[in-house]
Scaffold this motif. Structure first.
Motif, PDB file in Angstrom:
ATOM      1  N   GLY A  33     -57.934 -12.500  44.660  1.00 34.81           N
ATOM      2  CA  GLY A  33     -57.820 -11.120  44.194  1.00 34.81           C
ATOM      3  C   GLY A  33     -58.892 -10.220  44.797  1.00 34.81           C
ATOM      4  N   LEU A  34     -60.136 -10.688  44.815  1.00 39.62           N
ATOM      5  CA  LEU A  34     -61.208  -9.904  45.422  1.00 39.62           C
ATOM      6  C   LEU A  34     -61.028  -9.776  46.926  1.00 39.62           C
ATOM      7  CD1 LEU A  34     -64.345 -11.131  43.447  1.00 39.62           C
ATOM      8  CD2 LEU A  34     -63.266  -8.880  43.360  1.00 39.62           C
ATOM      9  N   THR A  35     -60.531 -10.826  47.544  1.00 40.90           N
ATOM     10  CA  THR A  35     -60.275 -10.771  48.984  1.00 40.90           C
ATOM     11  C   THR A  35     -59.222  -9.730  49.303  1.00 40.90           C
ATOM     12  OG1 THR A  35     -60.862 -13.095  49.192  1.00 40.90           O
ATOM     13  CG2 THR A  35     -59.614 -12.136  50.994  1.00 40.90           C
ATOM     14  N   LEU A  36     -58.173  -9.668  48.526  1.00 33.76           N
ATOM     15  CA  LEU A  36     -57.140  -8.651  48.715  1.00 33.76           C
ATOM     16  C   LEU A  36     -57.701  -7.253  48.469  1.00 33.76           C
ATOM     17  CD1 LEU A  36     -54.194  -7.921  49.280  1.00 33.76           C
ATOM     18  CD2 LEU A  36     -53.760  -8.247  46.843  1.00 33.76           C
ATOM     19  N   PHE A  37     -58.559  -7.111  47.471  1.00 34.43           N
ATOM     20  CA  PHE A  37     -59.186  -5.822  47.185  1.00 34.43           C
ATOM     21  C   PHE A  37     -60.029  -5.343  48.360  1.00 34.43           C
ATOM     22  CE2 PHE A  37     -63.062  -3.679  45.669  1.00 34.43           C
ATOM     23  CZ  PHE A  37     -62.488  -2.493  45.227  1.00 34.43           C
ATOM     24  N   PHE A  38     -60.874  -6.220  48.898  1.00 39.01           N
ATOM     25  CA  PHE A  38     -61.719  -5.833  50.030  1.00 39.01           C
ATOM     26  C   PHE A  38     -60.891  -5.560  51.283  1.00 39.01           C
ATOM     27  CE2 PHE A  38     -65.181  -8.018  47.605  1.00 39.01           C
ATOM     28  CZ  PHE A  38     -65.937  -6.875  47.410  1.00 39.01           C
ATOM     29  N   TRP A  39     -59.809  -6.306  51.485  1.00 33.74           N
ATOM     30  CA  TRP A  39     -58.945  -6.038  52.635  1.00 33.74           C
ATOM     31  C   TRP A  39     -58.292  -4.661  52.507  1.00 33.74           C
ATOM     32  CZ3 TRP A  39     -53.657  -5.269  53.192  1.00 33.74           C
ATOM     33  CH2 TRP A  39     -53.196  -5.290  54.510  1.00 33.74           C
ATOM     34  N   SER A  40     -57.863  -4.312  51.295  1.00 33.43           N
ATOM     35  CA  SER A  40     -57.250  -2.988  51.108  1.00 33.43           C
ATOM     36  C   SER A  40     -58.279  -1.877  51.283  1.00 33.43           C
ATOM     37  CB  SER A  40     -56.570  -2.895  49.743  1.00 33.43           C
ATOM     38  OG  SER A  40     -57.518  -2.997  48.706  1.00 33.43           O
ATOM     39  N   MET A  41     -59.524  -2.107  50.868  1.00 32.78           N
ATOM     40  CA  MET A  41     -60.579  -1.114  51.112  1.00 32.78           C
ATOM     41  C   MET A  41     -60.800  -0.912  52.605  1.00 32.78           C
ATOM     42  SD  MET A  41     -63.592  -1.651  48.268  1.00 32.78           S
ATOM     43  CE  MET A  41     -64.767  -1.440  49.543  1.00 32.78           C
ATOM     44  N   ALA A  42     -60.807  -1.990  53.352  1.00 28.59           N
ATOM     45  CA  ALA A  42     -60.985  -1.879  54.807  1.00 28.59           C
ATOM     46  C   ALA A  42     -59.786  -1.176  55.440  1.00 28.59           C
ATOM     47  CB  ALA A  42     -61.179  -3.263  55.419  1.00 28.59           C
ATOM     48  N   SER A  43     -58.598  -1.402  54.905  1.00 23.27           N
ATOM     49  CA  SER A  43     -57.395  -0.770  55.455  1.00 23.27           C
ATOM     50  C   SER A  43     -57.402   0.737  55.249  1.00 23.27           C
ATOM     51  CB  SER A  43     -56.144  -1.355  54.812  1.00 23.27           C
ATOM     52  OG  SER A  43     -56.047  -2.724  55.104  1.00 23.27           O
ATOM     53  N   TRP A  44     -57.999   1.205  54.176  1.00 25.18           N
ATOM     54  CA  TRP A  44     -58.043   2.639  53.908  1.00 25.18           C
ATOM     55  C   TRP A  44     -58.915   3.392  54.908  1.00 25.18           C
ATOM     56  CZ3 TRP A  44     -55.073   5.693  51.148  1.00 25.18           C
ATOM     57  CH2 TRP A  44     -54.279   5.127  50.163  1.00 25.18           C
ATOM     58  N   TRP A  45     -59.802   2.723  55.609  1.00 25.55           N
ATOM     59  CA  TRP A  45     -60.665   3.384  56.589  1.00 25.55           C
ATOM     60  C   TRP A  45     -59.953   3.666  57.901  1.00 25.55           C
ATOM     61  CZ3 TRP A  45     -65.381   5.486  56.055  1.00 25.55           C
ATOM     62  CH2 TRP A  45     -66.071   5.197  54.891  1.00 25.55           C
ATOM     63  N   ILE A  46     -58.889   2.946  58.204  1.00 27.64           N
ATOM     64  CA  ILE A  46     -58.229   3.079  59.514  1.00 27.64           C
ATOM     65  C   ILE A  46     -57.690   4.492  59.765  1.00 27.64           C
ATOM     66  CG2 ILE A  46     -56.310   2.249  60.922  1.00 27.64           C
ATOM     67  CD1 ILE A  46     -56.852  -0.522  59.749  1.00 27.64           C
ATOM     68  N   PRO A  47     -56.961   5.127  58.825  1.00 20.82           N
ATOM     69  CA  PRO A  47     -56.485   6.491  59.107  1.00 20.82           C
ATOM     70  C   PRO A  47     -57.622   7.488  59.344  1.00 20.82           C
ATOM     71  CG  PRO A  47     -55.298   5.569  57.250  1.00 20.82           C
ATOM     72  CD  PRO A  47     -56.408   4.616  57.573  1.00 20.82           C
ATOM     73  N   MET A  48     -58.728   7.327  58.610  1.00 18.87           N
ATOM     74  CA  MET A  48     -59.848   8.235  58.819  1.00 18.87           C
ATOM     75  C   MET A  48     -60.478   8.031  60.192  1.00 18.87           C
ATOM     76  SD  MET A  48     -63.311   8.943  56.709  1.00 18.87           S
ATOM     77  CE  MET A  48     -64.213   7.645  57.500  1.00 18.87           C
ATOM     78  N   LEU A  49     -60.593   6.791  60.643  1.00 19.42           N
ATOM     79  CA  LEU A  49     -61.146   6.536  61.970  1.00 19.42           C
ATOM     80  C   LEU A  49     -60.255   7.119  63.063  1.00 19.42           C
ATOM     81  CD1 LEU A  49     -62.403   2.868  61.595  1.00 19.42           C
ATOM     82  CD2 LEU A  49     -63.772   4.934  61.727  1.00 19.42           C
ATOM     83  N   ILE A  50     -58.953   7.030  62.888  1.00 20.82           N
ATOM     84  CA  ILE A  50     -58.023   7.619  63.865  1.00 20.82           C
ATOM     85  C   ILE A  50     -58.144   9.143  63.853  1.00 20.82           C
ATOM     86  CG2 ILE A  50     -55.575   7.969  64.382  1.00 20.82           C
ATOM     87  CD1 ILE A  50     -55.144   5.060  63.397  1.00 20.82           C
ATOM     88  N   ALA A  51     -58.201   9.732  62.665  1.00 20.40           N
ATOM     89  CA  ALA A  51     -58.330  11.192  62.565  1.00 20.40           C
ATOM     90  C   ALA A  51     -59.632  11.681  63.192  1.00 20.40           C
ATOM     91  CB  ALA A  51     -58.245  11.621  61.100  1.00 20.40           C
ATOM     92  N   LEU A  52     -60.722  10.967  62.969  1.00 20.39           N
ATOM     93  CA  LEU A  52     -61.997  11.367  63.570  1.00 20.39           C
ATOM     94  C   LEU A  52     -61.977  11.208  65.085  1.00 20.39           C
ATOM     95  CD1 LEU A  52     -64.558   9.928  60.995  1.00 20.39           C
ATOM     96  CD2 LEU A  52     -64.012  12.327  61.422  1.00 20.39           C
ATOM     97  N   GLY A  53     -61.297  10.185  65.578  1.00 13.69           N
ATOM     98  CA  GLY A  53     -61.168  10.014  67.025  1.00 13.69           C
ATOM     99  C   GLY A  53     -60.356  11.132  67.662  1.00 13.69           C
ATOM    100  N   VAL A  54     -59.267  11.524  66.994  1.00 15.72           N
ATOM    101  CA  VAL A  54     -58.448  12.630  67.496  1.00 15.72           C
ATOM    102  C   VAL A  54     -59.243  13.932  67.445  1.00 15.72           C
ATOM    103  CG1 VAL A  54     -56.419  14.049  66.981  1.00 15.72           C
ATOM    104  CG2 VAL A  54     -56.246  11.563  66.976  1.00 15.72           C
ATOM    105  N   TRP A  55     -59.996  14.146  66.392  1.00 14.69           N
ATOM    106  CA  TRP A  55     -60.797  15.367  66.270  1.00 14.69           C
ATOM    107  C   TRP A  55     -61.876  15.429  67.344  1.00 14.69           C
ATOM    108  CZ3 TRP A  55     -66.056  15.699  64.809  1.00 14.69           C
ATOM    109  CH2 TRP A  55     -66.516  16.995  64.640  1.00 14.69           C
ATOM    110  N   ARG A  56     -62.527  14.316  67.606  1.00 20.47           N
ATOM    111  CA  ARG A  56     -63.651  14.330  68.531  1.00 20.47           C
ATOM    112  C   ARG A  56     -63.231  14.495  69.991  1.00 20.47           C
ATOM    113  NH1 ARG A  56     -69.009  10.688  68.889  1.00 20.47           N
ATOM    114  NH2 ARG A  56     -69.593  11.372  70.955  1.00 20.47           N
ATOM    115  N   TYR A  57     -62.228  13.738  70.414  1.00 22.71           N
ATOM    116  CA  TYR A  57     -61.902  13.727  71.843  1.00 22.71           C
ATOM    117  C   TYR A  57     -60.905  14.806  72.255  1.00 22.71           C
ATOM    118  CZ  TYR A  57     -64.683   9.565  71.585  1.00 22.71           C
ATOM    119  OH  TYR A  57     -65.715   8.705  71.353  1.00 22.71           O
ATOM    120  N   PRO A  58     -59.690  14.836  71.753  1.00 23.99           N
ATOM    121  CA  PRO A  58     -58.764  15.880  72.210  1.00 23.99           C
ATOM    122  C   PRO A  58     -59.106  17.290  71.686  1.00 23.99           C
ATOM    123  CG  PRO A  58     -57.533  14.017  71.361  1.00 23.99           C
ATOM    124  CD  PRO A  58     -58.964  13.806  71.002  1.00 23.99           C
TER     125      PRO A  58
END
Length: 90
Positions: A33-58
């Protein structure tokens, strides 16, 4: 994202090797259960990292060139990939 991915990798390894310890066998539902919780927390960061990459470069026009500080983005993504692979095997 990196710490959540490392926690996911550790939980997946602990759950996979739980048969070796009678104490850990009793805790497997909690560990999973905790492993699934931490995996979902890590998954929530992916859209923000993509958005910041798009904001910074293009959008801001920063040229895409190598820098040693990119290790801070590559390492968490690599750990996320490894922990996702470990979680899938459970």
């Amino acid at each position: 994202m990196g710490s959540a991915a490392i926690s996911t990798a550790a939980g997946a390894a602990l759950a996979a090797q739980s048969a070796l310890s009678p104490v850990v066998v009793e805790l497997v539902p909690l560990v999973k259960g905790l492993t699934l919780f931490f995996w979902s927390m890590a998954s929530w960061w992916i859209p923000m990292l993509i958005a910041l990459g798009v904001w910074r470069y293009p959008i801001c026009g920063v040229p895409l060139a190598y820098g040693p500080l990119y290790w801070g983005g590559v390492f968490p993504l690599g750990m996320y990939s490894a922990s996702t692979y470990g979680w899938r095997k459970l």
